[in-house]
Design an enzyme around this catalytic site. Structure first.
Site, PDB file in Angstrom:
ATOM      1  N   GLU A   1       0.895  -1.083   0.016  1.00 39.62           N
ATOM      2  CA  GLU A   1       0.001   0.101   0.033  1.00 39.62           C
ATOM      3  C   GLU A   1       0.969   1.443  -0.014  1.00 39.62           C
ATOM      4  O   GLU A   1       0.706   2.296  -0.729  1.00 39.62           O
ATOM      5  CB  GLU A   1      -0.847   0.073   1.078  1.00 39.62           C
ATOM      6  CG  GLU A   1      -1.915  -0.895   1.352  1.00 39.62           C
ATOM      7  CD  GLU A   1      -2.955  -0.927   0.308  1.00 39.62           C
ATOM      8  OE1 GLU A   1      -2.671  -1.156  -1.118  1.00 39.62           O
ATOM      9  OE2 GLU A   1      -4.154  -0.645   0.400  1.00 39.62           O
TER      10      GLU A   1
ATOM     11  N   THR B   1      -6.008   7.025  -5.040  1.00 40.52           N
ATOM     12  CA  THR B   1      -5.979   7.026  -3.397  1.00 40.52           C
ATOM     13  C   THR B   1      -5.139   8.036  -2.980  1.00 40.52           C
ATOM     14  O   THR B   1      -5.429   8.953  -2.074  1.00 40.52           O
ATOM     15  CB  THR B   1      -5.741   5.737  -2.753  1.00 40.52           C
ATOM     16  OG1 THR B   1      -6.727   4.922  -2.987  1.00 40.52           O
ATOM     17  CG2 THR B   1      -5.735   5.988  -1.321  1.00 40.52           C
TER      18      THR B   1
HETATM   19  N1  HSE Z   1      -7.994   4.707   4.253  1.00 36.99           N
HETATM   20  C1  HSE Z   1      -7.657   4.903   2.933  1.00 36.99           C
HETATM   21  C2  HSE Z   1      -8.171   6.313   2.586  1.00 36.99           C
HETATM   22  C3  HSE Z   1      -8.430   3.953   2.381  1.00 36.99           C
HETATM   23  O1  HSE Z   1      -9.213   6.836   2.891  1.00 36.99           O
HETATM   24  O2  HSE Z   1      -7.362   7.098   2.081  1.00 36.99           O
HETATM   25  C4  HSE Z   1      -8.072   3.877   0.853  1.00 36.99           C
HETATM   26  O3  HSE Z   1      -8.719   2.955   0.083  1.00 36.99           O
END
Ligand code: HSE
Length: 309
Positions: free
Chosen positions: A131, A184
């Site tokens: 990630e 993201t």
């Molecule tokens: N918690 C992360 C965000 C998840 O909201 O950026 C990304 O899928």
């Protein structure tokens, strides 16, 4: 066993109120990885399908091969030779944990091929490395539920403390992915770094409410805890017709509604499959009127995590 094919599920991170700390896995969509052990040491990513050439084939840069490398290094097994094929079966940049599904499929596969040396929970830190590579921050709220199945709470990042939460049987996710891409990385950059105390109070009340709802099997409590006063006001701007999508979800029987992960996918929770289907139908009709293509997924919560195909 020399060769394995693994499916790993998409995930709904944040579950609206729990930014970076809550997530759950669904049955579809997801990604597939084929992995085989070979004599020549090293990790080689041979092929990626379904990504329109958008993901790096370089083994050091791709989240699947890079996290497998981390895993082998940690176990002092860099003598192992691995060939990987990644088959993307879900949209990239959709807010459904696309990089997480690929990474988790790879880690689950190598762990199986080497005789299950680590538990699902122990694999999470390696998936978090993936990630970090994909979006600049090693958040666990996609990879932990993708590996462990069900709902997971990230109680703490340092040290990592993951809590498997109860999975209500009669709970369905109605997910709609409007085909506008929201990476993201970008969606994280737009969030305000500081929050007001009164908003923090609202937020932690809802996180605790949602977790209590899961333990009490009180789906209405889960639903009314799905409120986000911190992140949603900013991120929802990127999602076409967001407020109408919410109205359509609630009018058609949802217990709660919000952004899935960093968006643009949205999801609602419903008490049965037919209601979930009604919600996605209404939302897709609305998006069609806005000239936006969309995909819908209706799924119960995936309690098992990755599986061998
Ligand atoms: N918690 C992360 C965000 C998840 O909201 O950026 C990304 O899928």
């Amino acid at each position: 066993m020399k060769e394995i094919k693994v499916f790993a599920p998409a995930t709904v991170a944040n579950v609206v109120c729990g930014f970076d700390v809550l997530g759950f896995a669904v049955n579809e969509p997801g990604d597939e990885v084929v992995m085989r052990l070979v004599d020549e040491p090293g990790v080689r990513l041979l092929k990626i399908t379904g990504d329109d050439g958008r993901l790096p084939l370089d083994s050091a840069k791709n989240t699947v091969s890079a996290s497998v490398q981390h895993y082998l290094k940690h176990l002092n097994r860099e003598d192992v030779g691995v060939e990987i094929e990644l088959h993307k079966k879900m949209p990239i940049g959709s807010g459904l944990g696309s990089s997480s599904a690929s990474t988790v499929a790879g880690l689950f596969a190598i762990n199986q091929l080497l005789g299950n040396l680590l538990t699902a929970k122990e694999l999470v830190p390696f998936a978090m490395k993936g990630e970090e590579l994909a979006c600049g921050y090693g958040h666990a709220d996609n990879v932990a539920p993708a590996l462990m199945g069900g709902f997971v709470l990230v109680r703490s990042y340092e040290p990592l403390d993951l809590i498997a939460l109860p999975t209500p049987k009669d709970l369905f996710a109605a997910i709609v992915y409007p085909e506008v891409e929201v990476p993201t990385k970008d969606a994280r950059q737009m969030i305000k770094a500081k929050v007001l105390l009164k908003d923090a109070v609202t937020q932690w009340g809802n996180v605790a409410g949602l977790v209590s709802g899961l333990f009490l099997n009180d789906i209405d409590l889960v639903g009314r805890s799905m409120k986000d006063v911190l992140i949603e006001p900013t991120r929802s701007i990127l999602i076409p017709g967001f407020e109408t999508l919410r109205e359509l979800a609630m009018e058609n029987g949802a217990v709660g509604f919000g952004i899935s992960g960093s968006g643009p996918s949205v999801f609602a929770l419903a008490k049965d499959e037919a209601t979930a289907r009604k919600i996605t139908d209404a939302q897709q009709n609305h998006l069609t009127k806005l000239n936006i293509n969309s995909n819908a997924y209706v799924s119960s919560v995936n309690a098992e995590g990755p599986r061998i195909m």
